[in-house]
Design a protein around this motif. Structure first.
Motif, PDB file in Angstrom:
ATOM      1  N   ASP A  59       0.838  -1.204   0.000  1.00  0.00           N
ATOM      2  CA  ASP A  59       0.000   0.000   0.000  1.00  0.00           C
ATOM      3  C   ASP A  59       0.873   1.256   0.000  1.00  0.00           C
ATOM      4  O   ASP A  59       1.902   1.304   0.659  1.00  0.00           O
ATOM      5  N   TRP A  60       0.417   2.258  -0.765  1.00  0.00           N
ATOM      6  CA  TRP A  60       1.098   3.560  -0.728  1.00  0.00           C
ATOM      7  C   TRP A  60       0.458   4.387   0.393  1.00  0.00           C
ATOM      8  O   TRP A  60      -0.776   4.479   0.446  1.00  0.00           O
ATOM      9  N   ILE A  61       1.292   4.987   1.242  1.00  0.00           N
ATOM     10  CA  ILE A  61       0.754   5.857   2.278  1.00  0.00           C
ATOM     11  C   ILE A  61       1.584   7.126   2.378  1.00  0.00           C
ATOM     12  O   ILE A  61       2.740   7.172   1.965  1.00  0.00           O
ATOM     13  N   GLY A  62       0.930   8.154   2.919  1.00  0.00           N
ATOM     14  CA  GLY A  62       1.646   9.361   3.295  1.00  0.00           C
ATOM     15  C   GLY A  62       1.632   9.432   4.816  1.00  0.00           C
ATOM     16  O   GLY A  62       0.616   9.133   5.441  1.00  0.00           O
ATOM     17  N   VAL A  63       2.753   9.787   5.405  1.00  0.00           N
ATOM     18  CA  VAL A  63       2.856   9.792   6.867  1.00  0.00           C
ATOM     19  C   VAL A  63       3.445  11.118   7.331  1.00  0.00           C
ATOM     20  O   VAL A  63       4.473  11.567   6.828  1.00  0.00           O
ATOM     21  N   LYS A  76      14.144   8.137  17.357  1.00  0.00           N
ATOM     22  CA  LYS A  76      14.879   6.884  17.226  1.00  0.00           C
ATOM     23  C   LYS A  76      14.374   5.954  18.324  1.00  0.00           C
ATOM     24  O   LYS A  76      14.248   6.354  19.483  1.00  0.00           O
ATOM     25  N   THR A  77      14.080   4.724  17.953  1.00  0.00           N
ATOM     26  CA  THR A  77      13.538   3.788  18.948  1.00  0.00           C
ATOM     27  C   THR A  77      14.628   3.357  19.913  1.00  0.00           C
ATOM     28  O   THR A  77      15.805   3.577  19.677  1.00  0.00           O
ATOM     29  N   ARG A  78      14.209   2.706  20.980  1.00  0.00           N
ATOM     30  CA  ARG A  78      15.183   2.212  21.962  1.00  0.00           C
ATOM     31  C   ARG A  78      16.195   1.283  21.319  1.00  0.00           C
ATOM     32  O   ARG A  78      17.333   1.190  21.747  1.00  0.00           O
ATOM     33  N   ARG A  79      15.737   0.561  20.316  1.00  0.00           N
ATOM     34  CA  ARG A  79      16.658  -0.355  19.643  1.00  0.00           C
ATOM     35  C   ARG A  79      17.477   0.322  18.555  1.00  0.00           C
ATOM     36  O   ARG A  79      18.198  -0.325  17.800  1.00  0.00           O
ATOM     37  N   GLY A  80      17.298   1.653  18.425  1.00  0.00           N
ATOM     38  CA  GLY A  80      18.196   2.397  17.555  1.00  0.00           C
ATOM     39  C   GLY A  80      17.770   2.485  16.097  1.00  0.00           C
ATOM     40  O   GLY A  80      18.595   2.721  15.219  1.00  0.00           O
ATOM     41  N   GLU A  81      16.457   2.336  15.846  1.00  0.00           N
ATOM     42  CA  GLU A  81      16.014   2.448  14.462  1.00  0.00           C
ATOM     43  C   GLU A  81      15.350   3.809  14.258  1.00  0.00           C
ATOM     44  O   GLU A  81      14.371   4.139  14.941  1.00  0.00           O
ATOM     45  N   LEU A  82      15.891   4.588  13.325  1.00  0.00           N
ATOM     46  CA  LEU A  82      15.298   5.892  13.027  1.00  0.00           C
ATOM     47  C   LEU A  82      13.869   5.680  12.515  1.00  0.00           C
ATOM     48  O   LEU A  82      13.633   4.839  11.651  1.00  0.00           O
ATOM     49  N   SER A  83      12.943   6.448  13.068  1.00  0.00           N
ATOM     50  CA  SER A  83      11.525   6.196  12.798  1.00  0.00           C
ATOM     51  C   SER A  83      10.735   7.487  12.730  1.00  0.00           C
ATOM     52  O   SER A  83      11.189   8.537  13.198  1.00  0.00           O
ATOM     53  N   ILE A  84       9.561   7.383  12.150  1.00  0.00           N
ATOM     54  CA  ILE A  84       8.593   8.475  12.232  1.00  0.00           C
ATOM     55  C   ILE A  84       7.430   7.971  13.077  1.00  0.00           C
ATOM     56  O   ILE A  84       6.910   6.877  12.829  1.00  0.00           O
ATOM     57  N   ARG A  85       7.052   8.775  14.064  1.00  0.00           N
ATOM     58  CA  ARG A  85       5.893   8.419  14.885  1.00  0.00           C
ATOM     59  C   ARG A  85       4.719   9.230  14.362  1.00  0.00           C
ATOM     60  O   ARG A  85       4.672  10.453  14.537  1.00  0.00           O
ATOM     61  N   PRO A  86       3.776   8.583  13.688  1.00  0.00           N
ATOM     62  CA  PRO A  86       2.772   9.341  12.945  1.00  0.00           C
ATOM     63  C   PRO A  86       1.802  10.097  13.841  1.00  0.00           C
ATOM     64  O   PRO A  86       1.310   9.561  14.824  1.00  0.00           O
ATOM     65  N   SER A  87       1.572  11.350  13.438  1.00  0.00           N
ATOM     66  CA  SER A  87       0.472  12.101  14.042  1.00  0.00           C
ATOM     67  C   SER A  87      -0.685  12.158  13.040  1.00  0.00           C
ATOM     68  O   SER A  87      -1.823  12.417  13.409  1.00  0.00           O
ATOM     69  N   GLU A  88      -0.341  11.927  11.794  1.00  0.00           N
ATOM     70  CA  GLU A  88      -1.356  11.789  10.744  1.00  0.00           C
ATOM     71  C   GLU A  88      -0.824  10.807   9.726  1.00  0.00           C
ATOM     72  O   GLU A  88       0.382  10.683   9.545  1.00  0.00           O
ATOM     73  N   TRP A  89      -1.727  10.129   9.059  1.00  0.00           N
ATOM     74  CA  TRP A  89      -1.303   9.314   7.919  1.00  0.00           C
ATOM     75  C   TRP A  89      -2.488   9.175   6.982  1.00  0.00           C
ATOM     76  O   TRP A  89      -3.643   9.338   7.387  1.00  0.00           O
TER      77      TRP A  89
END
Length: 505
Positions: free
Chosen positions: A103-107, A113-126
């Motif tokens: 699926d294509w999404i916009g986020v 960065k998570t505790r395990r060290g993975e750069l991430s986006i925490r969505p406020s909208e998608w």
RNA sequence: GGGCCGCUAGCUCAUCGGGUUAGAGCAGGGGACUUUUAAUCCCAAGGUGCCGGGUUCGAGUCCCGGGCGGCCUACCA
């Protein structure tokens, strides 16, 4: 959205996949690419938050539904980034958890960065940008069937990193080549693809028909003769990068339509062209590979300037000990050719025999880069007589990574001589050579107005791209290689009325 | 065009020299799980074994024909 919570069309059988009814926006603004984010936040510590809110868009390639948290991985044209979606902060959490791979999404959300060290986006909208109706290939193995990869390149580009990189590099190589030539005052032109006479190369053409004119036409096998008409017309440095078509077998090195760079440079000769080729190719190697030394097919290749130059006859001697010459006795030469396994035909003269012996004994041994120079006149109907060696011409081919990369010469500019060469070709055609070059009287007429001394060049761009991307098959550097038309069109997975099968070409 | 090899679930692959209901992972469906990395665990479902003949008590498996693909080879760039 899943079956229990979402609106569903009553008409649909219950055994089908859940029907999503997303509002698909008409546009979506991104503020970053995944590559930009990975680069910008490379030093972010584990568990840290940035306060930076960004919007990205792409395809959901992986999903790990952990219950109260969903981890997604979104891929765009530049790379990937993880989406960290906890129940608490993610709008429409259940729908997010129900997304399909592909699926294509916009986020939009904060970069963390998570505790395990993975750069991430925490969505406020998608937002859903395009659902996929067909299941994506195995997330680990991708598509392994080459046929499927070429036919469904739109999927292959997502799941095959190497395909994606090679085809993007192809685009860069074309662009860099144009810029490099334009910086040297070459002008790009476009000449006809429909030819009434297929000439300019030794090959069999595709034919077609124009209804209004009621004439048969051929798809060009080379733009050469038109480009040289432009030299006569006073365009002193021209080039064309365009598709040519040859009605021949297909292989890892041959696609029936392929992209050729041809250029013509007034007042220059084949020595100038050699310098141009080695400089162009080595500079492209620097741009694309970061070095002029590369490894192709597990063998090292040094493209640094200058490249070796050696005449065909010298190379034959080097590889076989045979000292041949163009004015040898024809039958003696034919006997030698037969010894090396050449299928000698009646109409082969000494020039053709020497070429055949070269191809059998020497060319296959060359790795290069090397310019093989001074081809026999008999096999070079468009190149100018060698200034010091009678019976030979000022022609060269560049052998790189064991393959012919280019073909070039000091152009034959004398109309009488050109006419005579065409007549020779006609004789060969009559003798049974289906690929002999066609007579083009308008081209002769053009030469009669005077063509200045000119160096000309043809480079098989697909092969150049193969070289610079490390691809061993041409189909990996052609977006949609020629294939037999698909016999059975794919049936839509859910509902035939929803998506008709694509028409068979 | 010639030679060799292949085709099993949407994808990636199993199924000993013919032998009961052709298996598994992933994807898809249901469920569990608040820091995963191809997440994991439980449940259910999923097959015209490329197509058509033949041999056989019995064929995904053997034979013949066809289709499609791959590799090598031939022509070229």
């Amino acid at each position: 959205m899943n079956e229990t919570s979402g609106p569903e069309e009553a008409a649909r059988p219950s055994d089908e996949a859940p029907i999503r009814s997303y509002e698909i926006p008409y546009r979506y603004d991104t503020t970053a690419t995944t590559a930009q984010l990975q680069e910008k936040f490379v030093d972010l510590g584990d568990g840290e938050e940035t306060g930076a809110v960004v919007s990205i868009a792409g395809r959901l390639m992986l999903k790990r539904d952990q219950g109260k948290i969903v981890f997604g991985v979104v891929q765009d044209g530049t790379g990937r980034i993880q989406i960290f979606a906890p129940t608490k902060t993610t709008p429409n959490f259940d729908e997010f958890a129900g997304l399909s791979l592909g699926d294509w999404i916009g986020v939009t959300g904060e970069v963390i960065k998570t505790r395990r060290g993975e750069l991430s986006i925490r969505p406020s909208e998608w937002v859903m940008l395009a659902p996929t109706r067909r299941p994506f290939p195995d997330k680990w193995h991708g598509i392994t069937d080459p046929d499927t990869r070429y036919r469904q390149r739109y999927v292959d580009l997502w799941v095959s990193e190497e395909s994606n990189a090679a085809l993007r590099n192809r685009s860069r190589i074309m662009s860099l080549t144009r810029r490099w030539l334009e910086e040297r005052d070459f002008m790009e032109v476009e000449t006809p693809i429909f030819h009434s006479i297929a000439s300019g190369a030794m090959a069999r053409p595709f034919s077609t028909h124009h209804n209004a004119l009621d004439v048969d036409l051929y798809l060009r096998i080379a733009p050469e003769l038109y480009l040289k008409r432009l030299t006569v017309g006073g365009f002193e440095r021209v080039f064309e990068i365009g598709r040519v078509f040859r009605n021949e077998g297909m292989s890892t090195r041959h696609n029936p339509e392929f992209t050729m760079l041809e250029l013509y440079w007034a007042y220059s000769d084949y020595n100038d062209i050699m310098e141009l080729v080695e400089q162009l190719v080595s500079s492209l190697a620097m741009e694309i590979c970061g070095s002029t030394t590369l490894v192709y097919d597990d063998k090292e290749l040094d493209l640094s300037v200058p490249w070796k130059r050696a005449s065909m006859l010298d190379l034959i001697e080097e590889h076989t000990g045979l000292v041949l010459s163009i004015d040898m006795d024809r039958d003696a030469l034919a006997a030698i050719a037969v010894e090396y396994g050449v299928e000698v035909k009646e109409y082969y003269g000494t020039g053709k025999l020497i070429l055949e012996i070269y191809e059998k004994t020497t060319e296959t041994q060359l790795w290069g880069p090397v310019f093989v120079t001074d081809y026999p006149k008999e096999v070079s109907p468009l190149s100018r007589d060698h200034r010091t060696s009678p019976g030979l011409t000022e022609r060269f081919e560049g052998i790189v990574a064991g393959r012919e990369l280019c073909n070039a010469f000091s152009e034959l500019v004398d109309p009488d001589e050109q006419l005579a060469r065409f007549h020779d070709q006609e004789a060969e055609r009559a003798a049974g050579d289906a690929e002999a070059m066609g007579m083009d009287l308008d081209y002769i007429r053009a030469l009669e107005y005077g063509m200045p001394p000119t160096g000309g060049l043809g480079i098989g761009m697909d092969r150049l791209v193969m070289l610079l991307t490390g691809s061993t098959t041409i189909r990996d550097v052609v977006l949609f290689p020629t294939l037999r038309p698909e016999q059975v069109t794919g049936t839509p997975p859910e509902d035939e009325a929803q998506a008709a099968p694509p028409p068979v070409e």
